[in-house]
Design an enzyme around this catalytic site. Structure first.
Site, PDB file in Angstrom:
ATOM      1  N   CYS A   1       8.831   8.240  -5.369  1.00 17.67           N
ATOM      2  CA  CYS A   1       9.723   7.561  -4.432  1.00 17.67           C
ATOM      3  C   CYS A   1      10.925   8.361  -3.956  1.00 17.67           C
ATOM      4  CB  CYS A   1      10.213   6.258  -5.064  1.00 17.67           C
ATOM      5  SG  CYS A   1       8.896   5.081  -5.318  1.00 17.67           S
TER       6      CYS A   1
ATOM      7  N   VAL B   1       0.847  -1.195   0.000  1.00 14.66           N
ATOM      8  CA  VAL B   1       0.000   0.000   0.000  1.00 14.66           C
ATOM      9  C   VAL B   1       0.885   1.250   0.000  1.00 14.66           C
ATOM     10  CG1 VAL B   1      -1.917  -1.150   1.172  1.00 14.66           C
ATOM     11  CG2 VAL B   1      -0.106  -0.090   2.529  1.00 14.66           C
TER      12      VAL B   1
HETATM   13  N1  LIG Z   1       5.708   3.290  -7.609  1.00 17.29           N
HETATM   14  C1  LIG Z   1       6.877   2.675  -7.630  1.00 17.29           C
HETATM   15  O1  LIG Z   1       7.545   2.658  -8.653  1.00 17.29           O
HETATM   16  C2  LIG Z   1       7.413   1.985  -6.409  1.00 17.29           C
HETATM   17  C3  LIG Z   1       8.528   1.145  -6.550  1.00 17.29           C
HETATM   18  C4  LIG Z   1       9.032   0.498  -5.416  1.00 17.29           C
HETATM   19  C5  LIG Z   1       8.412   0.657  -4.193  1.00 17.29           C
HETATM   20  N2  LIG Z   1       7.321   1.464  -4.079  1.00 17.29           N
HETATM   21  C6  LIG Z   1       6.665   1.529  -2.769  1.00 17.29           C
HETATM   22  O2  LIG Z   1       5.563   0.604  -2.795  1.00 17.29           O
HETATM   23  C7  LIG Z   1       4.448   1.117  -2.040  1.00 17.29           C
HETATM   24  C8  LIG Z   1       3.233   1.219  -2.945  1.00 17.29           C
HETATM   25  O3  LIG Z   1       3.502   2.166  -3.951  1.00 17.29           O
HETATM   26  P1  LIG Z   1       2.557   2.319  -5.218  1.00 17.29           P
HETATM   27  O4  LIG Z   1       3.254   3.268  -6.148  1.00 17.29           O
HETATM   28  O5  LIG Z   1       2.148   0.976  -5.712  1.00 17.29           O
HETATM   29  O6  LIG Z   1       1.280   3.047  -4.561  1.00 17.29           O
HETATM   30  P2  LIG Z   1      -0.141   3.283  -5.230  1.00 17.29           P
HETATM   31  O7  LIG Z   1      -0.689   4.500  -4.619  1.00 17.29           O
HETATM   32  O8  LIG Z   1      -0.023   3.178  -6.721  1.00 17.29           O
HETATM   33  O9  LIG Z   1      -0.989   1.997  -4.769  1.00 17.29           O
HETATM   34  C9  LIG Z   1      -1.333   1.734  -3.450  1.00 17.29           C
HETATM   35  C10 LIG Z   1      -2.694   1.038  -3.441  1.00 17.29           C
HETATM   36  O10 LIG Z   1      -2.962   0.609  -2.118  1.00 17.29           O
HETATM   37  C11 LIG Z   1      -4.351   0.716  -1.890  1.00 17.29           C
HETATM   38  N3  LIG Z   1      -4.627   0.679  -0.456  1.00 17.29           N
HETATM   39  C12 LIG Z   1      -4.417   1.651   0.479  1.00 17.29           C
HETATM   40  N4  LIG Z   1      -4.778   1.217   1.697  1.00 17.29           N
HETATM   41  C13 LIG Z   1      -5.208  -0.062   1.537  1.00 17.29           C
HETATM   42  C14 LIG Z   1      -5.699  -1.051   2.442  1.00 17.29           C
HETATM   43  N5  LIG Z   1      -5.815  -0.803   3.746  1.00 17.29           N
HETATM   44  N6  LIG Z   1      -6.042  -2.254   1.944  1.00 17.29           N
HETATM   45  C15 LIG Z   1      -5.930  -2.515   0.622  1.00 17.29           C
HETATM   46  N7  LIG Z   1      -5.479  -1.620  -0.285  1.00 17.29           N
HETATM   47  C16 LIG Z   1      -5.121  -0.406   0.182  1.00 17.29           C
HETATM   48  C17 LIG Z   1      -4.724   2.023  -2.572  1.00 17.29           C
HETATM   49  O11 LIG Z   1      -6.108   2.080  -2.839  1.00 17.29           O
HETATM   50  C18 LIG Z   1      -3.857   1.959  -3.836  1.00 17.29           C
HETATM   51  O12 LIG Z   1      -4.542   1.388  -4.928  1.00 17.29           O
HETATM   52  C19 LIG Z   1       4.928   2.444  -1.466  1.00 17.29           C
HETATM   53  O13 LIG Z   1       5.424   2.218  -0.179  1.00 17.29           O
HETATM   54  C20 LIG Z   1       6.048   2.855  -2.410  1.00 17.29           C
HETATM   55  O14 LIG Z   1       7.001   3.680  -1.776  1.00 17.29           O
HETATM   56  C21 LIG Z   1       6.800   2.118  -5.155  1.00 17.29           C
HETATM   57  O1  LIG Z   2      20.107   9.843 -14.886  1.00 12.57           O
HETATM   58  C1  LIG Z   2      18.962  10.090 -14.473  1.00 12.57           C
HETATM   59  C2  LIG Z   2      18.087   9.098 -13.998  1.00 12.57           C
HETATM   60  C3  LIG Z   2      16.831   9.459 -13.542  1.00 12.57           C
HETATM   61  N1  LIG Z   2      16.438  10.765 -13.569  1.00 12.57           N
HETATM   62  C4  LIG Z   2      15.101  11.131 -13.058  1.00 12.57           C
HETATM   63  O2  LIG Z   2      14.945  10.549 -11.777  1.00 12.57           O
HETATM   64  C5  LIG Z   2      13.565  10.246 -11.545  1.00 12.57           C
HETATM   65  C6  LIG Z   2      13.404   8.815 -11.083  1.00 12.57           C
HETATM   66  O3  LIG Z   2      13.717   7.940 -12.143  1.00 12.57           O
HETATM   67  P1  LIG Z   2      13.743   6.351 -11.987  1.00 12.57           P
HETATM   68  O4  LIG Z   2      14.573   6.010 -10.848  1.00 12.57           O
HETATM   69  O5  LIG Z   2      14.123   5.794 -13.297  1.00 12.57           O
HETATM   70  O6  LIG Z   2      12.206   6.017 -11.758  1.00 12.57           O
HETATM   71  P2  LIG Z   2      11.351   5.538 -10.479  1.00 12.57           P
HETATM   72  O7  LIG Z   2      10.185   4.802 -11.020  1.00 12.57           O
HETATM   73  O8  LIG Z   2      11.122   6.690  -9.582  1.00 12.57           O
HETATM   74  O9  LIG Z   2      12.268   4.440  -9.756  1.00 12.57           O
HETATM   75  C7  LIG Z   2      12.998   4.727  -8.567  1.00 12.57           C
HETATM   76  O10 LIG Z   2      12.178   4.642  -7.430  1.00 12.57           O
HETATM   77  C8  LIG Z   2      11.524   3.353  -7.280  1.00 12.57           C
HETATM   78  C9  LIG Z   2      10.578   3.468  -6.113  1.00 12.57           C
HETATM   79  O11 LIG Z   2      11.179   3.278  -4.898  1.00 12.57           O
HETATM   80  C10 LIG Z   2      12.598   2.283  -7.086  1.00 12.57           C
HETATM   81  O12 LIG Z   2      11.985   1.019  -6.912  1.00 12.57           O
HETATM   82  C11 LIG Z   2      13.528   2.285  -8.299  1.00 12.57           C
HETATM   83  O13 LIG Z   2      14.568   1.329  -8.094  1.00 12.57           O
HETATM   84  C12 LIG Z   2      14.126   3.680  -8.466  1.00 12.57           C
HETATM   85  O14 LIG Z   2      14.918   3.725  -9.658  1.00 12.57           O
HETATM   86  C13 LIG Z   2      12.850  10.561 -12.849  1.00 12.57           C
HETATM   87  O15 LIG Z   2      12.253  11.828 -12.769  1.00 12.57           O
HETATM   88  C14 LIG Z   2      13.969  10.560 -13.872  1.00 12.57           C
HETATM   89  O16 LIG Z   2      13.684  11.367 -14.996  1.00 12.57           O
HETATM   90  C15 LIG Z   2      17.287  11.750 -14.029  1.00 12.57           C
HETATM   91  O17 LIG Z   2      16.941  12.930 -14.040  1.00 12.57           O
HETATM   92  N2  LIG Z   2      18.535  11.389 -14.463  1.00 12.57           N
END
Ligand SMILES: NC(=O)c1ccc[n+]([C@@H]2O[C@H](COP(=O)([O-])OP(=O)(O)OC[C@H]3O[C@@H](n4cnc5c(N)ncnc54)[C@H](O)[C@@H]3O)[C@@H](O)[C@H]2O)c1
Ligand SMILES: O=c1ccn([C@@H]2O[C@H](COP(=O)(O)OP(=O)(O)O[C@H]3O[C@H](CO)[C@@H](O)[C@H](O)[C@H]3O)[C@@H](O)[C@H]2O)c(=O)[nH]1
Length: 474
Positions: free
Chosen positions: A276, A90
């Site tokens: 993030c 979440v």
């Molecule tokens: N977005 C990314 O690229 C990314 C990558 C790695 C880690 N994370 C981490 O993973 C976590 C989730 O990120 P996300 O981007 O998927 O978030 P998101 O907002 O896209 O999705 C979260 C979902 O959880 C649901 N939710 C909230 N409370 C809930 C509950 N009690 N029961 C069931 N569902 C519930 C929401 O309705 C929502 O659909 C965060 O901690 C984030 O930091 C995100």
């Molecule tokens: O050389 C670079 C690389 C990235 N970016 C910017 O940095 C931000 C983040 O990029 P990226 O890391 O590729 O995307 P995210 O989806 O935010 O992924 C990061 O954040 C996630 C959520 O935690 C992690 O899981 C990933 O490993 C981590 O890369 C974006 O605005 C990019 O445009 C730059 O400006 N220059």
């Protein structure tokens, strides 16, 4: 006997829960995978061909497994009872009020999941923190589960996700590593092995790393902090390049060819965005402060300060180049997503440039190939809407467009703010001919051929690139 080897539930069907579980289901046909959410709209989206998020290759993966061993549901109570492993995936946003506001991560949603699991579970379970959380959150989850258990026992694991948006499917199929943290007890090690065996269906064992709980939780914050630090480091150098005639791309290449430094994440830009980097660094800053480590907190805070400086510097450059005023001028914004190949706008640098230019009285026309007008509007209203003093009303000053050439027509300046591939091959002569003169071009992602643009007639500003009018022989 169940027809399934294992049953998994993931609470949270967002950017992480959806793709991660879809890939597990694809790779493990004998595991039943359910992705649950409290949002009916989200679940309806996952059950349709119009998925709630845009991610290259995702629809194909979902379609392969959906209905076979991948299911999406809002019936969380029932699915908790069924599951052997429950992932908590979440959202954990930065707190906006109360203790630690603006820094600490809000783990309220994780806690609610733990309480619900404890309340309805009728058998032992492994509970996996997939969300990014402050170090030691697992102990809070463990306590909540323990104090509510109806005779069941729960093992808590940390399994942070490292996928990046836009490349989620390839990242999940071929991760650099999978990290699993668990208690170093026989039960904890057994739970970690159960989870490791799921990933081992397609990931080599040597890439599945097991650690103690706290190392795993903290590694996630540290990985993001290191990546963001590289972007801020090169962005700090971009400013120095503009003052000295050095070229930031040449520096990235020269520095990155040193194996010890490496090439990746050295692309200078208008600043990093996404849900993030900032959130997780603030989380780290807050943790350092909590443990009395102010110097460590200040060190990491600097990464965010530099990012804020870079976004502001870009807006200031636009205004300065256009004769110190953009009031009433039409400026085209190409790209609103925080990076290419995603429709996600959370913390997108575009939004901050938009806010600054609106405050200067510009008329903005925005085009992005993936971001819906609804998403642009809600993020903008939040950051620079009616509640913010000095910002003109959005509907009077911002137009969203579906056609990139129409967006640029009659504009005084064009800003590239997301590195979408389609922006590299635009007909820039056509764009130039349709613009007011002098026609300004601001490349915030360094994706265009600046020499060719200057030959067409544009006045070009590009981050970290020497201005040939200022420096000869560049
Ligand atoms: N977005 C990314 O690229 C990314 C990558 C790695 C880690 N994370 C981490 O993973 C976590 C989730 O990120 P996300 O981007 O998927 O978030 P998101 O907002 O896209 O999705 C979260 C979902 O959880 C649901 N939710 C909230 N409370 C809930 C509950 N009690 N029961 C069931 N569902 C519930 C929401 O309705 C929502 O659909 C965060 O901690 C984030 O930091 C995100
Ligand atoms: O050389 C670079 C690389 C990235 N970016 C910017 O940095 C931000 C983040 O990029 P990226 O890391 O590729 O995307 P995210 O989806 O935010 O992924 C990061 O954040 C996630 C959520 O935690 C992690 O899981 C990933 O490993 C981590 O890369 C974006 O605005 C990019 O445009 C730059 O400006 N220059």
């Amino acid at each position: 006997m169940s027809e399934w080897d294992l049953k998994i539930l993931c609470m949270g069907a967002g950017y992480v829960g959806g793709p991660t579980m879809a890939v597990i289901a694809k790779q493990c046909p004998k595991i039943r995978v359910v992705v649950g959410d409290i949002s009916q709209k989200q679940i309806d989206g996952w059950n349709s061909d119009n998925l709630p998020i845009y991610e290259p290759g995702l629809l194909e993966v979902v379609k392969e497994a959906r209905g076979r061993n991948l299911f999406f549901s809002t019936d969380l109570d029932k699915e908790i009872q069924e599951a052997d492993i429950v992932f908590i995936s979440v959202n954990t946003p930065t707190k906006t009020s109360g203790i630690g506001a603006g820094r600490a991560a809000n783990i309220k949603n994780c806690e609610l999941c733990a309480r619900q699991i404890a309340k309805v579970a009728k058998s032992d379970k492994i509970v996996v923190e997939k969300s990014t959380v402050p170090v030691r959150t697992a102990s809070a989850i463990q306590r909540i589960l323990k104090s509510n258990e109806n005779g069941n026992s729960f093992q808590v694991l940390s399994n942070p996700e490292f996928l990046a948006e836009g490349t989620a499917i390839t990242d999940l199929m071929n991760p650099d590593r999978v990290l699993i943290g668990g208690q170093q007890t026989p039960e904890g090690l057994k739970a970690a092995e159960t989870l490791a065996s799921v990933y081992a269906n397609w990931i080599p064992r040597e890439q599945i790393l097991t650690t103690n709980l706290w190392s795993s939780e903290l590694s996630k914050l540290v990985a993001n902090a290191f990546l963001a630090q590289r972007v801020s480091s090169i962005n700090s150098i971009s400013a120095l390049c503009e003052s000295t005639g050095a070229d930031v791309s040449e520096i990235s290449r020269a520095v990155g060819m040193d194996d010890r430094i490496g090439k990746r994440f050295l692309q200078s830009s208008v600043g990093f965005g996404g849900s993030c980097f900032q959130k997780d660094i603030l989380n780290l800053v807050y943790l350092c402060e909590t443990y009395g480590l102010q110097e460590c907190a200040d060190y990491w805070r600097g990464v965010i300060n530099m990012n804020d400086f870079q976004k502001r510097r870009f807006s200031e450059k636009v205004v300065a180049a256009m004769f110190n005023t953009v009031t009433g001028k039409k400026i085209s914004i190409l790209g609103y997503a925080f990076k290419k190949d995603t429709g996600d706008v959370r913390e997108t640098p575009s939004m901050f440039v938009v806010r600054d230019l609106l405050q200067e009285g510009a008329k903005l026309h925005i085009y992005d190939p993936q971001v819906s007008r609804e998403d642009m509007w809600s993020e903008m209203s939040y950051t620079c809407g009616v509640n913010h003093d000095n910002t003109p009303r959005l509907d009077e000053s911002v137009t969203t467009e579906d056609d990139v050439y129409k967006t640029c027509e009659g504009s005084h300046g064009v800003c590239i703010l997301t590195e979408w591939d389609e922006f590299k091959t635009l007909d820039f002569k056509k764009i130039y001919d349709s613009m007011a003169k002098p026609a300004f071009f601001f490349d915030g992602r360094l994706i265009c051929d600046h020499k060719a643009l200057r030959e067409i007639g544009f006045e070009v500003y590009a981050i970290g690139k020497p201005d040939p009018n200022k420096f000869s022989g560049v």
